[in-house]
Scaffold this motif. Structure first.
Motif, mmCIF file in Angstrom:
data_model
loop_
_atom_site.group_PDB
_atom_site.id
_atom_site.type_symbol
_atom_site.label_atom_id
_atom_site.label_comp_id
_atom_site.label_asym_id
_atom_site.label_seq_id
_atom_site.Cartn_x
_atom_site.Cartn_y
_atom_site.Cartn_z
ATOM 1 N N GLY A 174 0.814 -1.211 0.000
ATOM 2 C CA GLY A 174 0.000 0.000 0.000
ATOM 3 C C GLY A 174 0.845 1.258 0.000
ATOM 4 O O GLY A 174 0.498 2.253 -0.651
ATOM 5 N N VAL A 175 1.949 1.232 0.722
ATOM 6 C CA VAL A 175 2.855 2.385 0.751
ATOM 7 C C VAL A 175 3.453 2.625 -0.633
ATOM 8 O O VAL A 175 3.575 3.772 -1.087
ATOM 9 C CB VAL A 175 3.967 2.178 1.799
ATOM 10 C CG1 VAL A 175 5.008 3.285 1.699
ATOM 11 C CG2 VAL A 175 3.373 2.144 3.203
ATOM 12 N N ILE A 176 3.825 1.547 -1.336
ATOM 13 C CA ILE A 176 4.369 1.682 -2.687
ATOM 14 C C ILE A 176 3.343 2.351 -3.603
ATOM 15 O O ILE A 176 3.660 3.277 -4.366
ATOM 16 C CB ILE A 176 4.769 0.312 -3.245
ATOM 17 C CG1 ILE A 176 5.963 -0.247 -2.479
ATOM 18 C CG2 ILE A 176 5.102 0.406 -4.739
ATOM 19 C CD1 ILE A 176 6.311 -1.665 -2.846
ATOM 20 N N ALA A 182 1.480 9.591 -5.251
ATOM 21 C CA ALA A 182 1.859 10.936 -4.809
ATOM 22 C C ALA A 182 2.841 11.570 -5.789
ATOM 23 O O ALA A 182 2.750 12.770 -6.096
ATOM 24 C CB ALA A 182 2.470 10.876 -3.411
ATOM 25 N N ILE A 183 3.780 10.769 -6.309
ATOM 26 C CA ILE A 183 4.738 11.293 -7.291
ATOM 27 C C ILE A 183 4.002 11.737 -8.554
ATOM 28 O O ILE A 183 4.232 12.840 -9.073
ATOM 29 C CB ILE A 183 5.789 10.212 -7.625
ATOM 30 C CG1 ILE A 183 6.688 9.967 -6.410
ATOM 31 C CG2 ILE A 183 6.634 10.642 -8.832
ATOM 32 C CD1 ILE A 183 7.615 8.786 -6.566
ATOM 33 N N PHE A 187 3.650 15.669 -10.021
ATOM 34 C CA PHE A 187 4.300 16.109 -11.243
ATOM 35 C C PHE A 187 3.355 16.220 -12.437
ATOM 36 O O PHE A 187 3.578 17.028 -13.330
ATOM 37 C CB PHE A 187 5.471 15.185 -11.584
ATOM 38 C CG PHE A 187 6.607 15.325 -10.612
ATOM 39 C CD1 PHE A 187 7.463 16.405 -10.678
ATOM 40 C CD2 PHE A 187 6.792 14.384 -9.609
ATOM 41 C CE1 PHE A 187 8.500 16.543 -9.771
ATOM 42 C CE2 PHE A 187 7.830 14.511 -8.702
ATOM 43 C CZ PHE A 187 8.688 15.600 -8.776
ATOM 44 N N TYR A 188 2.326 15.367 -12.466
ATOM 45 C CA TYR A 188 1.298 15.520 -13.497
ATOM 46 C C TYR A 188 0.031 14.875 -12.962
ATOM 47 O O TYR A 188 -0.338 13.764 -13.304
ATOM 48 C CB TYR A 188 1.725 14.938 -14.857
ATOM 49 C CG TYR A 188 2.512 13.666 -14.834
ATOM 50 C CD1 TYR A 188 1.915 12.454 -15.150
ATOM 51 C CD2 TYR A 188 3.870 13.681 -14.507
ATOM 52 C CE1 TYR A 188 2.633 11.278 -15.147
ATOM 53 C CE2 TYR A 188 4.599 12.503 -14.507
ATOM 54 C CZ TYR A 188 3.975 11.318 -14.835
ATOM 55 O OH TYR A 188 4.708 10.157 -14.830
ATOM 56 N N TRP A 189 -0.657 15.614 -12.097
ATOM 57 C CA TRP A 189 -1.752 15.060 -11.306
ATOM 58 C C TRP A 189 -2.888 14.516 -12.161
ATOM 59 O O TRP A 189 -3.580 13.565 -11.763
ATOM 60 C CB TRP A 189 -2.288 16.104 -10.330
ATOM 61 C CG TRP A 189 -3.043 17.235 -10.965
ATOM 62 C CD1 TRP A 189 -2.544 18.403 -11.448
ATOM 63 C CD2 TRP A 189 -4.453 17.288 -11.180
ATOM 64 N NE1 TRP A 189 -3.555 19.178 -11.953
ATOM 65 C CE2 TRP A 189 -4.735 18.524 -11.802
ATOM 66 C CE3 TRP A 189 -5.511 16.409 -10.911
ATOM 67 C CZ2 TRP A 189 -6.025 18.912 -12.157
ATOM 68 C CZ3 TRP A 189 -6.801 16.793 -11.264
ATOM 69 C CH2 TRP A 189 -7.044 18.037 -11.880
ATOM 70 N N GLU A 190 -3.110 15.069 -13.343
ATOM 71 C CA GLU A 190 -4.192 14.582 -14.178
ATOM 72 C C GLU A 190 -3.936 13.162 -14.680
ATOM 73 O O GLU A 190 -4.835 12.492 -15.155
ATOM 74 C CB GLU A 190 -4.387 15.520 -15.374
ATOM 75 C CG GLU A 190 -4.937 16.886 -14.982
ATOM 76 C CD GLU A 190 -5.157 17.771 -16.184
ATOM 77 O OE1 GLU A 190 -4.494 17.530 -17.204
ATOM 78 O OE2 GLU A 190 -5.978 18.678 -16.100
#
Length: 226
Positions: A174-176, A182-183, A187-190
């Protein structure tokens, strides 16, 4: 989510990822012990299928970007990436979770996953979608801008159930997923849904380790009992 870009950069990268994750899925399935473990053990195989679809897209888009093959590959990839995982992940996690309190929380995640998965499936079916190769990656385009709420609901359905698990390696998975999302969000949320492409191999390694560890513990307990 008006545009969603995949994080694999070539057909070769997609097919290599497909092979690796498929092999890891077979290894995880061979080490599974109960039917409840089968869905989560099968997750790498579904990652592999998704990567295979994208690899075929890499091959077809330069040749016939508007053709029926590219259209269907795009459609199937988006269903896998957007509608399948928000429902599958909570169900697979719920089946292996022994703690009743955690199970209730995971059920809440499943409710969110069903809602966001159904909404995204409805949007995929009703709205025009396309895929183009752009700046070294595939961009999936539609006419709907879903916004932050849908993105967060998707994240809650795909990462949170795993993180709620009382099994440490499942929680690590889950953390991965969360870190990868999140990354992409930063950087390109869409495009953050497609982060599964890039982190599938790492996630599959964690699953294989989980099942290998469980298998060795069972062998140890059996040998002590005898």
């Amino acid at each position: 989510m008006g545009e969603r870009s995949a994080m694999c950069f070539s057909a070769t990268a997609s097919f290599i990822t497909m092979g690796l994750t498929g092999a890891m899925g077979i290894a995880a399935l061979r080490r599974s012990n109960t039917w409840q473990e089968l869905p989560i053990a099968s997750a790498p195989i579904f990652f592999a299928i998704q990567q295979g679809l994208e690899g075929l897209l890499w091959l077809n888009l330069p040749v016939d970007p508007q053709g029926s093959i590219s259209t269907w590959l795009t459609f199937l990839f988006l269903i896998a990436a957007e509608a399948f995982w928000p429902i599958y992940v909570p169900v697979a996690t719920l089946l292996i979770e022994p703690n009743e309190g955690r199970r209730r929380l995971i059920l809440a995640c499943l409710a969110a996953g069903i809602a966001v998965g159904a909404y995204l499936l409805w949007d995929i079916v009703r709205s025009p979608h396309g895929a183009v190769i752009q700046a070294g990656h595939i961009v999936y385009v539609n006419v709907t801008n879903h916004g932050v709420v849908v993105a967060l609901a998707y994240l809650a359905a795909t990462a949170l159930p795993l993180m709620l698990s009382t099994r440490p390696m499942v929680a690590a998975l889950g953390v991965i997923v969360l870190v990868g999302s999140a990354i992409a969000f930063a950087f390109y949320w869409e495009a953050f849904v497609s982060v599964w492409c890039f982190f599938a191999a790492a996630a599959s390694i964690v699953l294989v380790l989980y099942f290998e560890t469980s298998y060795r513990k069972r062998i140890l307990v059996t040998s002590i009992g005898n």
